[in-house]
Design a protein around this motif. Structure first.
Motif, PDB file in Angstrom:
ATOM      1  N   PHE A   7       8.386  21.546  -4.884  1.00 21.77           N
ATOM      2  CA  PHE A   7       9.059  20.286  -4.541  1.00 21.77           C
ATOM      3  C   PHE A   7       8.390  19.618  -3.330  1.00 21.77           C
ATOM      4  O   PHE A   7       8.194  18.400  -3.306  1.00 21.77           O
ATOM      5  N   SER A   8       8.046  20.431  -2.321  1.00 19.65           N
ATOM      6  CA  SER A   8       7.423  19.875  -1.115  1.00 19.65           C
ATOM      7  C   SER A   8       6.072  19.241  -1.434  1.00 19.65           C
ATOM      8  O   SER A   8       5.699  18.213  -0.859  1.00 19.65           O
ATOM      9  N   SER A   9       5.332  19.855  -2.378  1.00 15.86           N
ATOM     10  CA  SER A   9       4.044  19.298  -2.761  1.00 15.86           C
ATOM     11  C   SER A   9       4.210  17.955  -3.465  1.00 15.86           C
ATOM     12  O   SER A   9       3.442  17.015  -3.232  1.00 15.86           O
ATOM     13  N   LYS A  10       5.231  17.848  -4.323  1.00 14.99           N
ATOM     14  CA  LYS A  10       5.480  16.578  -5.014  1.00 14.99           C
ATOM     15  C   LYS A  10       5.892  15.484  -4.028  1.00 14.99           C
ATOM     16  O   LYS A  10       5.472  14.325  -4.154  1.00 14.99           O
ATOM     17  N   VAL A  11       6.726  15.873  -3.060  1.00 13.13           N
ATOM     18  CA  VAL A  11       7.129  14.897  -2.044  1.00 13.13           C
ATOM     19  C   VAL A  11       5.916  14.414  -1.248  1.00 13.13           C
ATOM     20  O   VAL A  11       5.766  13.221  -0.970  1.00 13.13           O
ATOM     21  N   LEU A  12       5.042  15.356  -0.898  1.00 12.08           N
ATOM     22  CA  LEU A  12       3.835  14.996  -0.161  1.00 12.08           C
ATOM     23  C   LEU A  12       2.957  14.056  -0.980  1.00 12.08           C
ATOM     24  O   LEU A  12       2.406  13.084  -0.435  1.00 12.08           O
ATOM     25  N   ASP A  13       2.829  14.322  -2.281  1.00 13.40           N
ATOM     26  CA  ASP A  13       2.039  13.441  -3.141  1.00 13.40           C
ATOM     27  C   ASP A  13       2.611  12.034  -3.164  1.00 13.40           C
ATOM     28  O   ASP A  13       1.875  11.038  -3.119  1.00 13.40           O
ATOM     29  N   ILE A  14       3.934  11.941  -3.243  1.00 13.15           N
ATOM     30  CA  ILE A  14       4.583  10.623  -3.265  1.00 13.15           C
ATOM     31  C   ILE A  14       4.327   9.875  -1.960  1.00 13.15           C
ATOM     32  O   ILE A  14       4.009   8.684  -1.960  1.00 13.15           O
ATOM     33  N   VAL A  15       4.448  10.590  -0.849  1.00 13.56           N
ATOM     34  CA  VAL A  15       4.227   9.961   0.460  1.00 13.56           C
ATOM     35  C   VAL A  15       2.780   9.493   0.589  1.00 13.56           C
ATOM     36  O   VAL A  15       2.513   8.379   1.041  1.00 13.56           O
ATOM     37  N   VAL A  16       1.838  10.349   0.172  1.00 20.74           N
ATOM     38  CA  VAL A  16       0.419   9.989   0.259  1.00 20.74           C
ATOM     39  C   VAL A  16       0.110   8.764  -0.586  1.00 20.74           C
ATOM     40  O   VAL A  16      -0.581   7.831  -0.142  1.00 20.74           O
ATOM     41  N   HIS A  17       0.632   8.750  -1.825  1.00 22.72           N
ATOM     42  CA  HIS A  17       0.383   7.602  -2.699  1.00 22.72           C
ATOM     43  C   HIS A  17       1.031   6.336  -2.146  1.00 22.72           C
ATOM     44  O   HIS A  17       0.451   5.239  -2.236  1.00 22.72           O
ATOM     45  N   ALA A  18       2.210   6.469  -1.576  1.00 22.76           N
ATOM     46  CA  ALA A  18       2.886   5.308  -0.999  1.00 22.76           C
ATOM     47  C   ALA A  18       2.095   4.738   0.174  1.00 22.76           C
ATOM     48  O   ALA A  18       1.932   3.514   0.299  1.00 22.76           O
ATOM     49  N   VAL A  19       1.619   5.622   1.018  1.00 27.35           N
ATOM     50  CA  VAL A  19       0.821   5.174   2.174  1.00 27.35           C
ATOM     51  C   VAL A  19      -0.465   4.503   1.708  1.00 27.35           C
ATOM     52  O   VAL A  19      -0.866   3.454   2.238  1.00 27.35           O
ATOM     53  N   MET A  20      -1.125   5.095   0.704  1.00 28.13           N
ATOM     54  CA  MET A  20      -2.369   4.519   0.207  1.00 28.13           C
ATOM     55  C   MET A  20      -2.143   3.151  -0.439  1.00 28.13           C
ATOM     56  O   MET A  20      -2.955   2.235  -0.294  1.00 28.13           O
ATOM     57  N   LEU A  21      -1.020   3.010  -1.149  1.00 24.49           N
ATOM     58  CA  LEU A  21      -0.687   1.711  -1.733  1.00 24.49           C
ATOM     59  C   LEU A  21      -0.426   0.674  -0.643  1.00 24.49           C
ATOM     60  O   LEU A  21      -0.810  -0.503  -0.777  1.00 24.49           O
ATOM     61  N   LEU A  22       0.212   1.104   0.437  1.00 25.28           N
ATOM     62  CA  LEU A  22       0.461   0.195   1.552  1.00 25.28           C
ATOM     63  C   LEU A  22      -0.851  -0.242   2.198  1.00 25.28           C
ATOM     64  O   LEU A  22      -1.055  -1.429   2.487  1.00 25.28           O
ATOM     65  N   VAL A  23      -1.753   0.724   2.407  1.00 25.69           N
ATOM     66  CA  VAL A  23      -3.065   0.401   2.980  1.00 25.69           C
ATOM     67  C   VAL A  23      -3.830  -0.541   2.058  1.00 25.69           C
ATOM     68  O   VAL A  23      -4.482  -1.495   2.510  1.00 25.69           O
ATOM     69  N   LEU A  24      -3.753  -0.292   0.738  1.00 21.18           N
ATOM     70  CA  LEU A  24      -4.426  -1.154  -0.234  1.00 21.18           C
ATOM     71  C   LEU A  24      -3.880  -2.585  -0.165  1.00 21.18           C
ATOM     72  O   LEU A  24      -4.650  -3.549  -0.192  1.00 21.18           O
ATOM     73  N   ALA A  25      -2.552  -2.708  -0.066  1.00 21.64           N
ATOM     74  CA  ALA A  25      -1.933  -4.037   0.001  1.00 21.64           C
ATOM     75  C   ALA A  25      -2.351  -4.772   1.275  1.00 21.64           C
ATOM     76  O   ALA A  25      -2.676  -5.967   1.242  1.00 21.64           O
ATOM     77  N   VAL A  26      -2.333  -4.054   2.393  1.00 17.43           N
ATOM     78  CA  VAL A  26      -2.725  -4.670   3.668  1.00 17.43           C
ATOM     79  C   VAL A  26      -4.183  -5.094   3.639  1.00 17.43           C
ATOM     80  O   VAL A  26      -4.570  -6.120   4.220  1.00 17.43           O
ATOM     81  N   THR A  27      -5.022  -4.321   2.945  1.00 20.47           N
ATOM     82  CA  THR A  27      -6.450  -4.640   2.864  1.00 20.47           C
ATOM     83  C   THR A  27      -6.723  -5.806   1.922  1.00 20.47           C
ATOM     84  O   THR A  27      -7.547  -6.682   2.221  1.00 20.47           O
ATOM     85  N   LEU A  28      -6.031  -5.828   0.793  1.00 23.89           N
ATOM     86  CA  LEU A  28      -6.307  -6.846  -0.218  1.00 23.89           C
ATOM     87  C   LEU A  28      -5.681  -8.203   0.103  1.00 23.89           C
ATOM     88  O   LEU A  28      -6.231  -9.236  -0.296  1.00 23.89           O
ATOM     89  N   TYR A  29      -4.551  -8.215   0.809  1.00 21.35           N
ATOM     90  CA  TYR A  29      -3.852  -9.480   1.023  1.00 21.35           C
ATOM     91  C   TYR A  29      -4.721 -10.534   1.716  1.00 21.35           C
ATOM     92  O   TYR A  29      -4.756 -11.693   1.273  1.00 21.35           O
ATOM     93  N   PRO A  30      -5.429 -10.196   2.815  1.00 19.97           N
ATOM     94  CA  PRO A  30      -6.269 -11.237   3.438  1.00 19.97           C
ATOM     95  C   PRO A  30      -7.322 -11.801   2.495  1.00 19.97           C
ATOM     96  O   PRO A  30      -7.597 -13.009   2.513  1.00 19.97           O
ATOM     97  N   ILE A  31      -7.912 -10.930   1.659  1.00 22.54           N
ATOM     98  CA  ILE A  31      -8.929 -11.401   0.722  1.00 22.54           C
ATOM     99  C   ILE A  31      -8.313 -12.329  -0.322  1.00 22.54           C
ATOM    100  O   ILE A  31      -8.860 -13.393  -0.641  1.00 22.54           O
ATOM    101  N   LEU A  32      -7.149 -11.925  -0.851  1.00 22.51           N
ATOM    102  CA  LEU A  32      -6.459 -12.762  -1.832  1.00 22.51           C
ATOM    103  C   LEU A  32      -5.999 -14.077  -1.206  1.00 22.51           C
ATOM    104  O   LEU A  32      -6.023 -15.128  -1.856  1.00 22.51           O
ATOM    105  N   HIS A  33      -5.592 -14.013   0.047  1.00 19.38           N
ATOM    106  CA  HIS A  33      -5.152 -15.228   0.737  1.00 19.38           C
ATOM    107  C   HIS A  33      -6.316 -16.205   0.918  1.00 19.38           C
ATOM    108  O   HIS A  33      -6.162 -17.418   0.701  1.00 19.38           O
ATOM    109  N   ILE A  34      -7.468 -15.684   1.302  1.00 18.04           N
ATOM    110  CA  ILE A  34      -8.655 -16.535   1.447  1.00 18.04           C
ATOM    111  C   ILE A  34      -9.037 -17.140   0.095  1.00 18.04           C
ATOM    112  O   ILE A  34      -9.349 -18.335   0.001  1.00 18.04           O
ATOM    113  N   PHE A  35      -8.997 -16.312  -0.959  1.00 18.39           N
ATOM    114  CA  PHE A  35      -9.316 -16.791  -2.300  1.00 18.39           C
ATOM    115  C   PHE A  35      -8.354 -17.901  -2.717  1.00 18.39           C
ATOM    116  O   PHE A  35      -8.780 -18.954  -3.227  1.00 18.39           O
TER     117      PHE A  35
END
Length: 296
Positions: A7-35
């Motif tokens: 269970f702890s491993s699954k929770v960790l996977d969810i947290v990691v994926h959530a953080v990575m999705l957040l980083v992806l959104a923060v990275t892509l938004y300025p580029i999409l905004h400029i576009f």
């Protein structure tokens, strides 16, 4: 391969994926905004309607850029400076790094100390400018490429990578009649592709984004790189915004000038080439950034 299904491993996977999705959104938004802003009307952007998709879709900014001619010409200049500069930097950096990585080089430590000194100290802005002018490099391509031809940081990375290649390989090549240049070109470089692509990307991005050297050493506006033209557009846009705030220029007049859309269109053009190149060398870049992290 053993998979942890706790269970702890699954929770960790969810947290990691959530953080990575957040980083992806923060990275892509300025580029999409400029576009989005580049394909939107200046009035829609000034009213705050533009987020990450175009509003009042328009190609006016790109048409203005093409008709004016300054941005296409500057784009080609940047391609030239980046290509020539990266080629010169890679040749000089790899050659020096390979020589410094081999123990058979006489006074190797002295040369390395001299190289490191340049990493922390330089002659200063005015002496560099006077030197460039006295050497006859002022207002030429070489003023933008030769003074920054070798980055000591990149040199150290390449040297570390070459040091990881066993010198026994060199000895075997010597027995077969190879000389230092042959060993460097036919053995060392092919074994260092990850480092070469990584350092090459660092140099290319640095040359592509450079504008200060052009400000100092170029007087002909037709020779300006893209980043220099973008800087001029941004300054003009800020001056117009200040004029609007001071009441000297109306908002409708500024929208008619359409500097805002041109600014974002030029910005999107400037980041486009690096975005297109990176996916093709990503696998080498991932390997290259791990240089020196593992020993075995």
């Amino acid at each position: 391969m053993i998979t942890d299904r706790s269970f702890s491993s699954k929770v960790l996977d969810i947290v990691v994926h959530a953080v990575m999705l957040l980083v992806l959104a923060v990275t892509l938004y300025p580029i999409l905004h400029i576009f989005a802003a580049s394909f939107s009307s200046a009035q829609a952007y000034n009213l705050g309607k533009v987020t990450f998709y175009p509003v009042e879709f328009s190609l006016k900014a790109y048409k203005l850029i093409w008709e004016a001619g300054a941005v296409p010409r500057a784009f080609l200049n940047s391609v030239l400076y980046t290509t020539v500069g990266t080629a010169i930097s890679m040749i000089l950096t790899t050659s020096l790094a390979y020589a410094l990585s081999r123990k058979r080089l006489a006074l190797r430590k002295v040369y390395m100390i001299l190289v490191l000194i340049t990493m922390y100290f330089n002659g200063g802005l005015i002496p560099n400018f006077l030197l460039i002018k006295q050497l006859g490099l002022y207002n030429t391509l070489w003023a933008l490429t030769l003074p920054t031809a070798i980055s000591v940081y990149n040199l150290i990375i390449m040297r570390s990578y070459f040091q990881a290649i066993p010198e026994e390989i060199d000895e075997s090549a010597y027995l077969d009649g190879a000389n230092d240049i042959t060993i460097f070109v036919r053995i060392a470089l092919p074994l260092s592709q990850a480092a070469l692509f990584t350092i090459g990307l660092f140099y290319a991005v640095a040359y592509w984004n450079s504008w200060f050297s052009a400000l100092l050493y170029l007087k002909n506006m037709d020779s300006y790189p893209l980043q220099m033209v973008l800087r001029q557009i941004i300054i003009r846009s800020e001056l117009l915004m200040q004029s609007v705030q001071a009441g000297e220029v109306s908002a409708s007049e500024m929208a008619a000038i359409d500097v805002t859309s041109v600014k974002f269109a030029t910005l999107f053009i400037s980041i486009g080439p690096m975005m297109l190149i990176y996916p093709f060398i990503q696998k080498y870049f991932v390997k290259g950034v791990m240089i020196g992290s593992l020993k075995g």
